[in-house]
Design an enzyme around this catalytic site. Structure first.
Site, PDB file in Angstrom:
ATOM      1  CE1 TYR A   1      -3.115   2.988   0.487  1.00 44.27           C
ATOM      2  CE2 TYR A   1      -3.998   1.845   2.384  1.00 44.27           C
ATOM      3  CZ  TYR A   1      -4.061   2.885   1.481  1.00 44.27           C
ATOM      4  OH  TYR A   1      -5.071   3.804   1.569  1.00 44.27           O
TER       5      TYR A   1
ATOM      6  CE  LYS B   1      -5.819   1.196  -0.543  1.00 45.24           C
ATOM      7  NZ  LYS B   1      -6.122   2.404  -1.230  1.00 45.24           N
TER       8      LYS B   1
HETATM    9  C1  NAY Z   1      -8.259   2.993   2.280  1.00 43.55           C
HETATM   10  O1  NAY Z   1      -7.201   2.534   2.685  1.00 43.55           O
HETATM   11  O2  NAY Z   1      -9.259   3.010   2.957  1.00 43.55           O
HETATM   12  C2  NAY Z   1      -8.314   3.570   0.932  1.00 43.55           C
HETATM   13  O3  NAY Z   1      -8.203   2.895  -0.037  1.00 43.55           O
HETATM   14  C3  NAY Z   1      -8.501   4.976   0.835  1.00 43.55           C
HETATM   15  C4  NAY Z   1      -8.463   5.580  -0.558  1.00 43.55           C
HETATM   16  C5  NAY Z   1      -9.009   6.930  -0.359  1.00 43.55           C
HETATM   17  N1  NAY Z   1      -8.068   7.767   0.383  1.00 43.55           N
HETATM   18  C6  NAY Z   1      -8.419   8.422   1.509  1.00 43.55           C
HETATM   19  C7  NAY Z   1      -7.378   9.204   2.207  1.00 43.55           C
HETATM   20  O4  NAY Z   1      -9.515   8.419   1.959  1.00 43.55           O
HETATM   21  O5  NAY Z   1     -10.584   6.746  -2.073  1.00 43.55           O
HETATM   22  C8  NAY Z   1      -9.498   7.521  -1.646  1.00 43.55           C
HETATM   23  C9  NAY Z   1      -9.945   8.955  -1.406  1.00 43.55           C
HETATM   24  O6  NAY Z   1     -10.838   9.035  -0.330  1.00 43.55           O
HETATM   25  C10 NAY Z   1     -10.639   9.535  -2.608  1.00 43.55           C
HETATM   26  O7  NAY Z   1      -9.824   9.417  -3.738  1.00 43.55           O
HETATM   27  C11 NAY Z   1     -11.009  11.010  -2.378  1.00 43.55           C
HETATM   28  O8  NAY Z   1      -9.842  11.789  -2.287  1.00 43.55           O
END
Ligand code: NAY
Length: 293
Positions: free
Chosen positions: A136, A164
């Protein structure tokens, strides 16, 4: 074992109240809704799941309950990253026992470990189970920055199948794609999914997928069909919603929108704040316009 392909909702964790327990009924309802959507599966206990605000017992209970509710109908990825490697190892082994299809982890953060130390950590952690493992990469939050070449080295570790990638540097992402054509690369910023696909992403993992799963899958379908006008228009609609969520704070906003859609999620745990009336009104307006009924 389910396939590690496509689009995965980064699952939020519902609470009964701000300091309260995991709201199991809501969790079951959300999992049920997502499992019967067109998404491939769920990414459980990650940033969106407030992993670092949960106790070890809560992280374990969350992983177990989602697996039980899902019952093999969707692909499940367990996020086990933590500053404490031993805790990550215990969660990884638990995920394997609970029937997860893959394990993923942010690097141990806070102390500034050297790359060699991180490499050895991932070698150890990915070896804790036989499951496929996703690195990640989220430098903005983890504070750990890697070059494309370093991520490629992590991809070569036993059990590691891909990344990821929640990072805005698409130049580096495309380099990684060329360095490791076989790696599974998941795009992690929902607002640039289409750009990530054009640079070689295989799929995506995101928080806003919880609230707009069909639109995410439709972006992919339009991109693969070469219909870029449709793909861009779908991404624009997704981004109008994401903009409102980012302005309010993505995780509190996601919980608010899911609650509004009929699944009570509670608030985020402190030190996250609560949404004020203006933030809720802005989200209502965006949802009325951009969340399909
Ligand atoms: C996780 O680990 O929960 C994720 O995959 C989070 C990915 C998200 N990042 C955050 C900081 O929330 O989906 C993204 C993000 O919310 C989205 O792109 C809006 O910025």
């Amino acid at each position: 074992m389910n396939d590690l392909n496509g689009y995965f909702a980064a699952l939020p964790t519902p609470f009964t109240d701000r300091q309260g327990a995991i709201a199991e009924g809501s969790l079951d309802d959300l999992v049920e809704r997502l499992v019967t959507s067109h998404l491939s599966g769920l990414y459980v206990g990650g940033s969106t799941g407030e992993a670092f605000l949960l106790s070890e017992q809560e992280r374990a209970a969350l992983l177990r309950r989602v697996a039980r509710t899902c019952a093999g109908r969707s692909t499940l990825i367990a996020h086990v990253g933590d500053p404490d490697p031993a805790l990550s190892g215990r969660l990884a082994r638990l995920a394997a026992e609970a029937g997860y299809d893959a394990v993923s982890a942010v690097p141990p953060f806070y102390y500034r470990y050297g790359f060699e130390e991180i490499l050895r950590h991932y070698e150890w952690l990915a070896g804790q189970t036989d499951l496929p493992f996703l690195i990640y990469n989220f430098p903005a939050l983890s504070g750990v920055h890697w070059s494309a070449d370093q991520i490629a080295q992590l991809c070569d570790l036993p059990n590691v199948v891909g990344v990821k990638n929640t990072c805005g540097d698409l130049f580096a992402f495309e380099s990684l794609r060329r360095l490791r054509p076989e790696a599974r690369l998941f795009h992690g910023f929902d607002e640039t999914l289409l750009a990530g696909l054009s640079m070689g992403a295989d799929g995506g993992i995101g928080s806003t997928y919880n609230i707009q799963p069909d639109r995410i899958v439709a972006i992919d379908a339009a991109f693969r069909a070469g219909d870029m006008d449709t793909a861009r228009s779908l991404q624009a609609d997704a981004n109008a919603l994401i903009e409102a969520m980012v302005a309010a704070g993505v995780i509190p906003a996601l919980k608010y929108l899911l609650t509004r859609s009929g699944i009570p999620m509670g608030d985020c745990r402190p030190p996250f704040g609560q949404l004020d009336a203006d933030a809720r009104a802005a989200l209502d307006a965006a949802a009325d316009r951009y969340i399909p009924a």
